[in-house]
Structures are given as C-alpha cells and as structure tokens.
Design an enzyme around this catalytic site. Structure first.
Site, PDB file in Angstrom:
ATOM      1  N   GLU A  95       1.696   2.269  12.220  1.00 36.20           N
ATOM      2  CA  GLU A  95       1.371   1.276  13.369  1.00 36.20           C
ATOM      3  C   GLU A  95       2.535   0.917  13.819  1.00 36.20           C
ATOM      4  O   GLU A  95       3.480   0.154  13.317  1.00 36.20           O
ATOM      5  CB  GLU A  95       0.283   0.450  12.937  1.00 36.20           C
ATOM      6  CG  GLU A  95      -1.213   0.671  12.579  1.00 36.20           C
ATOM      7  CD  GLU A  95      -1.984  -0.466  12.278  1.00 36.20           C
ATOM      8  OE1 GLU A  95      -1.904  -1.362  13.087  1.00 36.20           O
ATOM      9  OE2 GLU A  95      -3.011  -0.126  11.527  1.00 36.20           O
ATOM     10  N   GLU A 142      -3.119  -2.469   5.776  1.00 34.75           N
ATOM     11  CA  GLU A 142      -2.938  -3.857   5.644  1.00 34.75           C
ATOM     12  C   GLU A 142      -3.687  -4.633   4.805  1.00 34.75           C
ATOM     13  O   GLU A 142      -4.003  -5.711   5.017  1.00 34.75           O
ATOM     14  CB  GLU A 142      -3.256  -4.341   7.206  1.00 34.75           C
ATOM     15  CG  GLU A 142      -2.211  -3.823   8.189  1.00 34.75           C
ATOM     16  CD  GLU A 142      -2.590  -4.413   9.655  1.00 34.75           C
ATOM     17  OE1 GLU A 142      -3.151  -5.066   9.820  1.00 34.75           O
ATOM     18  OE2 GLU A 142      -1.808  -3.848  10.391  1.00 34.75           O
TER      19      GLU A 142
END
Length: 512
Positions: free
Chosen positions: A316, A193
């Site tokens: 994810e 991220e």
C-alpha cells in the site's frame, strides 16, 4: 535606447541562466538482477466506488460489460499490463468472510462495511467474480486473507477452494459454483495492517499468528503459495525486526510495508487540487522519504536474511488527501493532479533502485479511491495523470536493473531542500535501455548529462508527461489536459546522453 535594449537582453540571459541548471548521471551497463514486474501492482479494496461502481457496475449501466465487469476499465488496465491486483482489502479484508461471496448471488447474505462508510454490500462481487476480473485483465490475483476476525480454518479452506485439484469438500463446492478447475493462486496476504485495523496486535503476537495461519495455508500440487506477512507501518522498524526474528524465513515470501504520502497530517490531509508551492514542496519531501523507509527496513531484513530471500512488499502506497468536497468521507474519493503523477514516478524510481529487495508493490487504489488510475462517473471514464506514469514506466517490468549514480541539483523552498531530479534505468530483453527521469522543480529546466558505461547505443527517443501547473488535473469535461506526449529534448553527444527536463516533468527515454 540602445543601452536599455542591451540591458533588457542581459536581464533575459540572466533569467534564462537562473531558470536552468544541470545534473549528472552515470549508468552502468552491468546488471545482477531484474526489476520485478510485480513492483507495478495495484489494489482493489471494497472501499467507496472501487469495486461497486468501478469494476463491478449495475447491469443497467450503458457501458460495455461482461457479466457486470466494466470492460472499458479492463481495457485501460490491460494496456499498461498490470501484473497483479490485490483484493479484497485493506482493512476490509479482516472483516470479509469469503463463504458469504460464493454461490447463487440472490442467496448471498448482505454485510455492513464497517471500515468504509458503513454501507451495506450485497456480496454480489466475491471470489468467482474477482477471478473472472483477473482473467479478463490477464493479471495475477493477490488475495488478502482474514486474520483479524477470521480463523485458521477459514483461510485454510479458502486456499483449498482456490487451489486444490482433486476430490475434497472445497473443490467439490467450487465445481458446484461453476469452476471445476482450480485457479492456483500464488500470492496470499496473511492478514492486513495487523498492528491496527487488522487486530491491533503486537508484533510478537502477530508473528505467532502468522506461523499458525501459514502452517495450514497449504501448498497444493502446482500451486505453491507466496505467503505475505503483514508488515510495518511507516517508521516502525521494530515490527520488521520482530517479524524477521520470529518468523522462519522459509514460511514467508514477503514482508509488507505501508506508507502514504500526506500533504498535511491525518487530521487534515490537505486538498487534492488547491495547494501552494510550500505544500507542494512538503508533499514531495514526504514522498521521497520512501527511500529512507525502504533503505532502513531493508537493513533490518538484511540482518536476518542477507541473501534477500524474503521480498519487501510495499503493498500500500500513494498520496492520501482530503476527499473531494461533497463526497462521502468514508469513500476516499480524491482528484489526481500532475503533483500526484510526480509522486508516482518518484516512488517507482525508488522501488526500481531497491529492486534487489523490493519485489512487489501495490498502488492504492485502482479505480475511484485515493491515488486512482481511473475515475468514473456513470458512463464517463477518465485516465488520471498517475495512469500515464504506469504507462510510461511499464518498460521497466522484468527488465535488467542498471545501477546508477546521480548528482542532482537541489530544489529549495524556504530553509529546506530536496534533490530536484530522481531517476532509474533498465535494459529490456531486446537490449534497449530505458531511463526514467523526474524533475520536481516547478520553475527550472534541468539538463542532465548521462555517462553510459558499457552501453552501446545509436538512437534515442522518448515521451514526457508534464503540464502548465502542478495542480493541473484531468476532468470529465477535459479528460486530456495532462497526458503523455513525444519528447524531443534528448540527444547523443559522443557516447553521452544529454536530456533537457522541463520543470515538473516525467521523462522516459529509450536508447537503441
């Protein structure tokens, strides 16, 4: 009296007719690729009680253990053959410095987990402990390296520590810490991220960082790396565009995508256990957006990579609700209902149907965090409804993908509608065909008639996962409320398959 009785019978017939509807499915027996087993991967972050108190427990806890690895958790995951396990994060990965987690445990420095609850960790679970866990699980490790607060040298030397079989400073250090042989780990995430908790980077800046880090994360003999670029969040197609444009294809095995299903919004996500049909419908609608996301990110990737050499790695995903009342908000502990199992099954069907591009995924997370497969409470352990989905769907791992065309009725709530049924199909190495169905409608049985082209079969068997209400959960007092059962609602009609799906159900049938 007779007229009244006739009227009541007619009402009952009309009610049954209204409560049932039909769908049609065409399954092609011809395949051009496999469904990668790595789509069925999992995630173990240093977050809440996933590692500490989940996989890695106090030595005094009265459960079977090897060292401090909890073996009943291991045994449950071995039964569903988890193909890979991602570690140490997540956001935690970009504050984790691997050298703090090797060597004598009493000498390891403590650290503050600033992302998740501000708790102090003693680093007793590190590289060697994680690899011991993977060996017990018979699964492939997927390492997320620190790009946000780390250095190129730090990642380079971690790869050397894991993978080099020869004389070097890192292989010498590994041997001194008790493991002379290299582990030869393939899957490596280059940051996590990076658009947010991994450094708040622009895509242009990250693409440059990836090229630097990937250059010095070396392939060693017998240990070719599968480098994963930190990809987009949700609908950020520009991030995917820039990464595909600016990173040479040969440098990355995969590009990640993260998407969570939120019943509400980030400020108030919604309860894991107490919700009405409107919220249920909204949650399922958001879940099915995964198909749109995968389709559109794949289309961007196709512009630069028409041969699909780079995987889309959804590393994810899952439902994210408010934490259970009374628990640490930084630990992300939530219950797991039949609704969540329907989300898992629908998402896996989407991945199967995009398996030409989606070749790795990781549910968040494995134990005690978010959409967990397993919940623990001291010595107690329960399997969640989501666990049983992965048990049912493991038949698709490394099987030949069979293309489908599905005509589904709508499930309508208010002015909105979504397809009530989703499905995917595969053929395993023995020639058996497996079809996984999901019926999202909470009030209607749906009969699916499947035309099986080029598929020869004689018998059908199946299993079903359902319960009385979509809010039903397994608890430590009642751990078996939602679990799989034998399914007898499928039959052969000519060469067609007819399947009657109960309301809010997941059904997997096997044709031989």
């Amino acid at each position: 009296m007779k007229k009244n009785l006739t009227f009541l019978v007619l009402l009952m017939i009309m009610h049954v007719a209204k409560a049932q509807t039909t769908a049609s499915l065409t399954v092609s027996g011809k395949s051009d690729h496999q469904i990668s087993r790595h789509i069925y991967g999992h995630f173990s972050e240093h977050l809440g009680h996933c590692i500490y108190g989940g996989f890695w427990v106090d030595s005094s806890l009265n459960v079977p253990k090897k060292d401090r690895i909890r073996l009943d958790v291991v045994d449950a995951l071995k039964k569903i053959h988890i193909p890979n396990l991602r570690w140490p994060g997540g956001c935690f990965a970009d504050e984790y410095h691997w050298r703090d987690g090797i060597g004598k445990r009493s000498d390891r420095p403590k650290m503050v987990n600033t992302n998740w609850g501000g708790v102090t960790e003693d680093n007793s679970f590190g590289t060697h402990e994680f690899m011991d866990l993977c060996e017990l699980l018979h699964t492939e490790p997927y390492i997320s390296a620190n790009v946000g607060s780390g250095t190129v040298e730090e990642m380079s030397k971690w790869v050397e520590y894991f993978n080099f079989d020869g004389i070097s400073p890192m292989s010498k250090l590994r041997a001194e810490n008790g493991h002379p042989a290299p582990w030869k780990v393939g899957f490596w995430g280059v940051g996590n991220e990076s658009w947010g908790c991994g450094g708040n980077m622009t895509p242009e800046f990250y693409a440059g960082q990836f090229r630097r880090y990937a250059t010095y994360a070396r392939d060693y003999p017998g240990a070719k790396l599968k480098r994963m670029a930190s990809g987009a969040s949700d609908f950020d197609y520009r991030w995917t565009e820039v990464c595909m444009r600016d990173i040479p294809l040969h440098m990355m095995w995969g590009l990640s995508l993260h998407y969570y299903t939120l019943p509400g919004d980030w400020g108030h996500k919604g309860s894991a256990t107490s919700f009405d049909e409107k919220t249920y419908f909204t949650t399922m609608r958001k879940c099915l957006l995964m198909d749109t996301l995968v389709t559109k990110h794949s289309a961007v990737m196709d512009k630069y990579d028409p041969k699909k050499s780079v995987a889309l790695a959804v590393d994810e995903w899952g439902i994210w609700t408010d934490v259970e009342p009374g628990t640490n908000p930084g630990f992300l502990y939530q219950q797991n209902s039949l609704r969540d199992a329907l989300i898992a099954a629908s998402t896996l069907n989407i991945f199967n149907n995009h398996s030409d591009r989606v070749r790795l995924a990781n549910l968040a997370q494995t134990v005690n965090v978010l959409q967990a497969l397993i919940l623990t409470d001291k010595e107690k352990l329960l399997l969640t409804p989501t666990y049983y989905v992965f048990d049912l769907f493991q038949v698709h791992m490394d099987a030949a993908y069979l293309p489908i065309q599905l005509n589904s009725p709508s499930y309508t709530n208010g002015n909105e509608s979504i397809p009530a049924v989703n499905a995917s199909a595969s053929k395993d190495s023995t020639g058996a065909v497996h079809i996984s169905f999901v019926n999202l409608d909470p009030s209607k049985k749906i009969t699916v008639t499947a035309n099986l082209q080029d598929v020869q079969w004689k018998t059908v068997s199946g299993q079903v996962l359902t319960s009385g209400k979509y809010t039903d959960i397994n608890t430590f007092d009642n751990p078996n409320k939602v679990k799989t059962a034998a399914f007898n609602g499928a039959k052969k009609q000519g060469n067609d398959l007819v399947v009657e799906l109960p309301a809010t159900s997941i059904v997997v049938v096997t044709l031989k």
